[in-house]
Design an enzyme around this catalytic site. Structure first.
Site, PDB file in Angstrom:
ATOM      1  N   GLY B  47       0.852  -1.194   0.000  1.00 54.85           N
ATOM      2  CA  GLY B  47       0.000   0.000   0.000  1.00 54.85           C
ATOM      3  C   GLY B  47       0.883   1.236   0.000  1.00 54.85           C
ATOM      4  O   GLY B  47       1.976   1.232  -0.557  1.00 54.85           O
ATOM      5  N   HIS B 133       4.408   1.223  12.781  1.00 59.49           N
ATOM      6  CA  HIS B 133       3.560   1.815  13.817  1.00 59.49           C
ATOM      7  C   HIS B 133       3.450   0.734  14.894  1.00 59.49           C
ATOM      8  O   HIS B 133       3.300  -0.437  14.573  1.00 59.49           O
ATOM      9  CB  HIS B 133       2.192   2.164  13.223  1.00 59.49           C
TER      10      HIS B 133
HETATM   11  N1  LIG Z   1      -0.097   6.213   5.832  1.00 58.27           N
HETATM   12  C1  LIG Z   1       0.792   6.842   6.586  1.00 58.27           C
HETATM   13  O1  LIG Z   1       0.919   8.058   6.501  1.00 58.27           O
HETATM   14  C2  LIG Z   1       1.663   6.086   7.521  1.00 58.27           C
HETATM   15  C3  LIG Z   1       2.761   6.730   8.071  1.00 58.27           C
HETATM   16  C4  LIG Z   1       3.585   6.040   8.923  1.00 58.27           C
HETATM   17  C5  LIG Z   1       3.305   4.722   9.230  1.00 58.27           C
HETATM   18  N2  LIG Z   1       2.221   4.101   8.703  1.00 58.27           N
HETATM   19  C6  LIG Z   1       1.980   2.696   9.049  1.00 58.27           C
HETATM   20  O2  LIG Z   1       2.295   1.894   7.934  1.00 58.27           O
HETATM   21  C7  LIG Z   1       1.509   0.709   7.953  1.00 58.27           C
HETATM   22  C8  LIG Z   1       0.812   0.531   6.630  1.00 58.27           C
HETATM   23  O3  LIG Z   1      -0.036   1.628   6.420  1.00 58.27           O
HETATM   24  P1  LIG Z   1      -0.477   2.117   4.985  1.00 58.27           P
HETATM   25  O4  LIG Z   1      -1.091   3.448   5.159  1.00 58.27           O
HETATM   26  O5  LIG Z   1       0.636   1.974   4.050  1.00 58.27           O
HETATM   27  O6  LIG Z   1      -1.598   1.067   4.624  1.00 58.27           O
HETATM   28  P2  LIG Z   1      -2.393   0.872   3.252  1.00 58.27           P
HETATM   29  O7  LIG Z   1      -2.015   1.921   2.259  1.00 58.27           O
HETATM   30  O8  LIG Z   1      -3.808   0.722   3.610  1.00 58.27           O
HETATM   31  O9  LIG Z   1      -1.817  -0.498   2.669  1.00 58.27           O
HETATM   32  C9  LIG Z   1      -2.037  -1.697   3.289  1.00 58.27           C
HETATM   33  C10 LIG Z   1      -1.588  -2.859   2.427  1.00 58.27           C
HETATM   34  O10 LIG Z   1      -1.807  -4.058   3.131  1.00 58.27           O
HETATM   35  C11 LIG Z   1      -2.609  -4.954   2.377  1.00 58.27           C
HETATM   36  N3  LIG Z   1      -3.572  -5.614   3.274  1.00 58.27           N
HETATM   37  C12 LIG Z   1      -4.742  -5.110   3.750  1.00 58.27           C
HETATM   38  N4  LIG Z   1      -5.312  -5.990   4.561  1.00 58.27           N
HETATM   39  C13 LIG Z   1      -4.525  -7.083   4.598  1.00 58.27           C
HETATM   40  C14 LIG Z   1      -4.594  -8.340   5.261  1.00 58.27           C
HETATM   41  N5  LIG Z   1      -5.605  -8.650   6.049  1.00 58.27           N
HETATM   42  N6  LIG Z   1      -3.609  -9.211   5.063  1.00 58.27           N
HETATM   43  C15 LIG Z   1      -2.568  -8.913   4.263  1.00 58.27           C
HETATM   44  N7  LIG Z   1      -2.447  -7.758   3.626  1.00 58.27           N
HETATM   45  C16 LIG Z   1      -3.413  -6.832   3.787  1.00 58.27           C
HETATM   46  C17 LIG Z   1      -3.290  -4.127   1.333  1.00 58.27           C
HETATM   47  O11 LIG Z   1      -3.344  -4.860   0.114  1.00 58.27           O
HETATM   48  P3  LIG Z   1      -4.576  -5.748  -0.316  1.00 58.27           P
HETATM   49  O12 LIG Z   1      -5.784  -5.182   0.349  1.00 58.27           O
HETATM   50  O13 LIG Z   1      -4.601  -5.647  -1.796  1.00 58.27           O
HETATM   51  O14 LIG Z   1      -4.213  -7.116   0.185  1.00 58.27           O
HETATM   52  C18 LIG Z   1      -2.326  -2.962   1.127  1.00 58.27           C
HETATM   53  O15 LIG Z   1      -1.392  -3.214   0.124  1.00 58.27           O
HETATM   54  C19 LIG Z   1       0.572   0.869   9.132  1.00 58.27           C
HETATM   55  O16 LIG Z   1       1.134   0.198  10.238  1.00 58.27           O
HETATM   56  C20 LIG Z   1       0.561   2.349   9.372  1.00 58.27           C
HETATM   57  O17 LIG Z   1       0.234   2.701  10.677  1.00 58.27           O
HETATM   58  C21 LIG Z   1       1.411   4.755   7.846  1.00 58.27           C
END
Ligand SMILES: NC(=O)c1ccc[n+]([C@@H]2O[C@H](COP(=O)([O-])OP(=O)(O)OC[C@H]3O[C@@H](n4cnc5c(N)ncnc54)[C@H](OP(=O)(O)O)[C@@H]3O)[C@@H](O)[C@H]2O)c1
Lengths: 477, 491
Positions: B47, B133
């Site tokens: 993601g 996180h």
């Molecule tokens: N966004 C930010 O600004 C930010 C900043 C710092 C840290 N973080 C941290 O980074 C981490 C990821 O966040 P993100 O914002 O990058 O998330 P995201 O964009 O929602 O991406 C999540 C990914 O995980 C996959 N996924 C979803 N449900 C799943 C499951 N049950 N099993 C396996 N894969 C699954 C999704 O792909 P599919 O649904 O296609 O499987 C997607 O590729 C989190 O811990 C977040 O707190 C985020």
């Protein structure tokens, strides 16, 4: 007076040709003709005094009396004098024509001649034989002769060359008193010598009259200044910083080797099984229509394209995907493109923009060393931008930004300089500026240039290898 | 059954962990990515963070591949496309996890428990599990196999920035931590540092912190000032303007782009600079409004922080997870139906300065929110550096998302956890500010002050200027922005 040159092509003893000159001059104007050595600027001025053989086009309205001062005319006169010598009977010691006869071939204003002789402090020489004078002295004679002939047009080719400071100042002041009565065309090489009364500038390059500029057009005037500066100064490409020096490459290895390269977008192949090797010190031109994959190909080399990890790519001693970082690749590459210019939307000062080339970064995130600052300043001098070292990059004109990014790309003397359509979006003057700079680089360094362009007229001297890409139809995939 | 890790610790340890935060100098990273060289990194999820971090790590010379859940591969979902189109090897858990030396869990926080439970048995003896996180470890008390090393590398920016800044040759501020209960070989810190280098974070500043400090401050920031305050502010300001007869298109635009514009000033020069953009009378007005807001909202900020610290927040949110996200989905739908959300920005020209002049209340809300969040976090034992990043530093980044596509975009970009907390805040804050809003007129939102005489009382102005500059968020902000500016000339 109203002189018209229409599509005029003139030949000079098969040695030189001026092509398709279009130029109009009238009696309220005073022109400077300028350009690099060998550009044809003297020839253009000489046409006004009737020199050359018209091959095509027309010239109309030339005045009857043109006062011409030039090295060529001076040399001809001296040669004629020496010939007279040869023609003399052996046992008579020939004196040659005395200066006063040269000064007044017959109908000139003697009073004016005497005045000018005094001004040029030639009184003691008037009875001497002309051919016995030094070059500087005979030049003064030529000047007096032309001025005293009460011409309808004065054509002065480098009139200030070789004059001592005192005479130079006197002559400039004197010329200024004539501006209401005589239109002037002067061939001059240095902007700081352009007299204030000059109203127009003609720029000659490669036998063509490239620009005619009204001096009040400050923008055009400044750009012309820069162009002439790049074309005429002997400043070499500045050296690089030994402390941030790029690691030496194995001289037996090519810089880039792509084997059966494929680039695919959405399942559609835009590059199909391409083999390409860039050897050291080869210059290349890459061309192809939009969509033929030029930019994709370049970004494979620079490491910006993710598919560089799924192809067989060898760059600067690294097989891609073998644990190298993109910064290890980028250190060998200088890169300029319109996209980079758009991305480089920062308020960083010009000096720091150049220094950022040492780090391949957009913006500068590291403290620059004194040596790096010095090198950046040398580049600014080369570009004629020394007075703008701290000007924010985004305040620069589009063309100047491009020049600066080329300097940024070259600052570390990369083995490979990639110029992706470096003239895109530039007007004619800026295009020539950029090309002049690139030629300087091609000639003066060990850098291989990879030049991407689809304008054939933007050829660069010294490029001998060509790769043309074709646009692939979607069904080819 | 989850068991809040923080609550299992003795108070002394809790305080110690909360106070962990140290700004690391770039000279502390001489080994670059060496600790990751020759190691196989497998990222779970592709993601926002997964793709950006993976690309950066690969470009730094690391061996990166992706593992996705079976359905994502079978259905060729966006995550599968992103990974394959960018030339990465993609495989199932069974195919890739057993080969991995380092596993980066970059799935949504809500999924961490099932994901970790699925991959843990497949992981190599002595491998490393990394998070961006710490929610799963701290709030859910996830127990990780003793032989595994557990670290966190958390970029303090959205994924798009993580990638863009790297490509420029820079990075984004990054927080790293080692879960001390899981550092059997003592290599956690070296791995986390190498990982931060691989994503470019070391160039922009690395904070060495703890899982606990990261979670408790991150949650607090995102639900109060970052998302909650902007959401509540947007709704209140819009409704007020329309009620006072301002053209809805104008009102919508003033808010959608106003947050971005005023917080841009915040990014460069803190709260002081943001208020300095106002005229003197407007500045005094904004200051007074924000003081009033701080008094009204302080109990709410305290409640959020208390609920976060003692685990009430995560417990209620996890109850909602277990209840098929009824609350979250309901609130999301409700937000989509608000007048602000449904009124497109009008085709009117608003100059940069006008956003300040006609948005005095918005400026006051940002100031009140930033200061309250910062004060509450530091009072809870979180170090000022950390509190700064989780409040003031991130506000402009969130404001940018509203400028793109309003609250929808903001809530889509942030994590579910942040979104849940944002709605929670919003629901409490709207009624709390109802009385306050009754006295608000268009002079502070919509039209700007209408003054014949722009003079102010000198003594009062001096007082306000001094108060602005004396706030502790300004002191730490000046220092940290100084670090950033040294490294990054363009902010
Ligand atoms: N966004 C930010 O600004 C930010 C900043 C710092 C840290 N973080 C941290 O980074 C981490 C990821 O966040 P993100 O914002 O990058 O998330 P995201 O964009 O929602 O991406 C999540 C990914 O995980 C996959 N996924 C979803 N449900 C799943 C499951 N049950 N099993 C396996 N894969 C699954 C999704 O792909 P599919 O649904 O296609 O499987 C997607 O590729 C989190 O811990 C977040 O707190 C985020």
């Amino acid at each position: 007076m109203n002189i018209h040159l229409d599509n005029l092509t003139v030949n000079f003893d098969d040695r030189f040709q001026l092509d398709e000159i279009n130029w109009q001059l009238n009696s309220s104007q005073h022109w400077v003709v300028t350009g690099a050595n060998g550009s044809g600027k003297s020839a253009l001025a000489a046409i006004l005094a009737g020199a050359g053989e018209n091959l095509s086009g027309s010239i109309e309205g030339l005045p009857a009396k043109v006062g011409l001062v030039s090295f060529e005319a001076q040399a001809e006169l001296i040669e004629a004098e020496l010939k007279k010598d040869d023609a003399d009977i052996m046992d008579v010691i020939a004196e040659g024509t005395p200066v006063h006869e040269i000064l007044n071939p017959g109908d000139s204003n003697q009073q004016l001649i005497d005045e000018l002789v005094e001004k040029f402090q030639l009184q003691s020489l008037v009875d001497r034989a002309f051919r016995k004078l030094s070059t500087g002295e005979s030049r003064k004679v030529m000047l007096i002769r032309a001025l005293a002939s009460e011409p309808d047009l004065l054509v002065l080719d480098e009139p200030f060359d070789g004059l001592d400071a005192h005479t130079l100042e006197m002559l400039q002041q004197y010329l200024a008193t004539l501006i209401e009565t005589v239109p002037m065309v002067m061939v001059l090489n240095r902007f700081d010598e352009f007299p204030d009364f000059i109203t127009h500038i003609a720029y000659v390059d490669n036998g063509r009259l490239q620009h005619r500029i009204d001096r009040s057009d400050t923008k055009a005037y400044n750009e012309l200044y820069q162009l002439l500066h790049l074309k005429t100064t002997d400043l070499a490409v500045p050296t690089t910083d030994p402390e941030t020096a790029i690691p030496t490459l194995d001289p037996t290895q090519p810089l880039v080797r792509l084997s059966s390269l494929n680039i695919t977008y959405d399942g559609h192949k835009i590059i199909d099984s391409l083999d390409w090797t860039i050897e050291r010190n080869q210059h290349w031109q890459l061309s192809g229509p939009n969509g033929s994959g030029k930019t994709g190909l370049l970004s494979i080399i620079t490491g910006d394209h993710p598919q560089c990890y799924v192809n067989d790519i060898f760059v600067f001693g690294f097989k891609r995907g073998s644990g190298e970082s993109i910064w290890q690749i980028k250190q060998f590459i200088g890169y300029v493109s319109t996209a980079l210019q758009w991305e480089y939307k920062v308020g960083t000062g010009l000096r720091n923009v150049i220094i950022s080339g040492f780090y391949d970064s957009i913006g500068l995130y590291t403290k620059a060393t004194d040596r790096q600052k010095q090198i950046a300043d040398e580049w600014l001098a080369l570009l004629g931008m020394s007075d703008r070292a701290d000007t924010p990059f985004n305040k620069l004109s589009y063309g100047d930004q491009r020049l600066l990014l080329i300097a940024r790309a070259m600052v570390k003397h990369p083995p490979l300089l990639i110029l992706d359509e470096p003239c895109l979006g530039l007007d004619d003057m800026n295009r020539q500026l950029v090309l002049a700079l690139i030629e300087k680089i091609c000639a003066g360094s060990e850098t291989s240039v990879l030049y991407v362009n689809h304008h054939p007229e933007d050829k660069i001297k010294g490029i001998e290898n060509y790769l043309a890409l074709e646009k692939r139809e979607p069904d080819n995939s | 059954m989850s068991n809040n890790y923080f609550n299992t610790l003795p108070l002394r340890e809790q305080l110690e962990q909360l106070a962990k935060c140290r700004f690391m100098d770039i000279s502390e990273f001489p080994d670059g990515v060496e600790a990751l060289k020759g190691k196989k990194i497998v990222v779970i999820g592709c993601g926002a963070q997964g793709l950006a971090q993976g690309m950066n790590l690969r470009d730094s010379g690391c061996d990166v591949s992706y593992t996705l859940r079976q359905t994502a591969i079978d259905e060729k979902r966006q995550s599968w496309k992103s990974a394959t189109e960018n030339g990465f090897v993609v495989g199932t858990y069974e195919e890739l996890i057993p080969t991995a030396d380092v596993v980066l869990n970059l799935t949504p926080d809500k999924q961490h428990t099932p994901v970790v439970n699925a991959v843990m048995p497949l992981m190599k003896e002595g491998a490393c599990l990394s998070y961006s996180h710490g929610f799963n470890i701290v709030e859910e008390g996830m127990q990780i196999r003793d032989d595994l090393t557990v670290i966190m590398v958390a970029p303090k920016c959205p994924g798009s920035e993580v990638r863009n800044e790297y490509v420029r040759g820079f990075g984004v501020p990054t927080l790293i931590a080692v879960h001390e209960d899981n550092d059997p070989k003592g290599e956690g810190l070296a791995l986390a540092k190498a990982y931060a280098v691989g994503t470019g974070g070391h160039k922009a500043g690395v904070l060495m912190s703890s899982f606990i400090a990261e979670v408790k401050s991150d949650l607090m920031g995102e639900q109060t000032i970052l998302c909650g305050m902007l959401q509540t502010g947007s709704l209140l300001c819009f409704d007020k303007m329309v009620e006072e007869g301002i053209e809805p298109g104008y009102a919508s635009k003033l808010i959608q782009f106003g947050w971005e514009t005023v917080t841009e000033a915040l990014k460069y020069g803190g709260v002081t600079n943001m208020l300095d953009r106002l005229s003197n009378p407007a500045k005094i007005k904004a200051y007074d409004l924000s003081e009033e807001l701080k008094v009204i909202m302080r109990p709410l900020y305290n409640k959020h922080q208390d609920d976060i610290i003692d685990g009430t927040f995560s417990r209620t949110m996890m109850e909602d997870w277990a209840n098929d996200d009824v609350n979250l989905l309901g609130w999301r739908a409700e937000t989509a139906e608000t007048a602000f959300e449904k009124t497109p920005a009008g085709d009117v020209e608003i100059s940069e300065q006008e956003y300040f002049d006609n948005g005095i209340l918005m400026v006051a809300m940002v100031k009140a929110g930033v200061e309250l969040a910062f004060e509450t976090m530091t009072a809870a034992g979180i170090i000022a550096d950390s509190a700064y990043y989780e409040s003031l530093h991130e506000t402009p980044l969130i404001a940018n998302t509203i400028a793109r596509k309003k609250l929808y975009e903001m809530n889509a970009t942030i994590s579910d956890t942040a979104e849940y907390g944002c709605y929670l805040y919003n629901h409490a804050c709207l009624p709390l500010l109802a009385d306050f809003m009754k006295d608000i007129k268009t002079d502070v939102i919509g039209k700007g002050l209408d003054l014949e005489d722009t003079g102010v009382d000198n003594a009062r102005l001096i007082e306000v200027n001094a108060a602005l500059r004396a706030h502790p968020v300004e002191a730490i902000g000046t220092t940290l922005r100084g670090h950033m500016a040294d490294m990054k000339k363009i902010v």
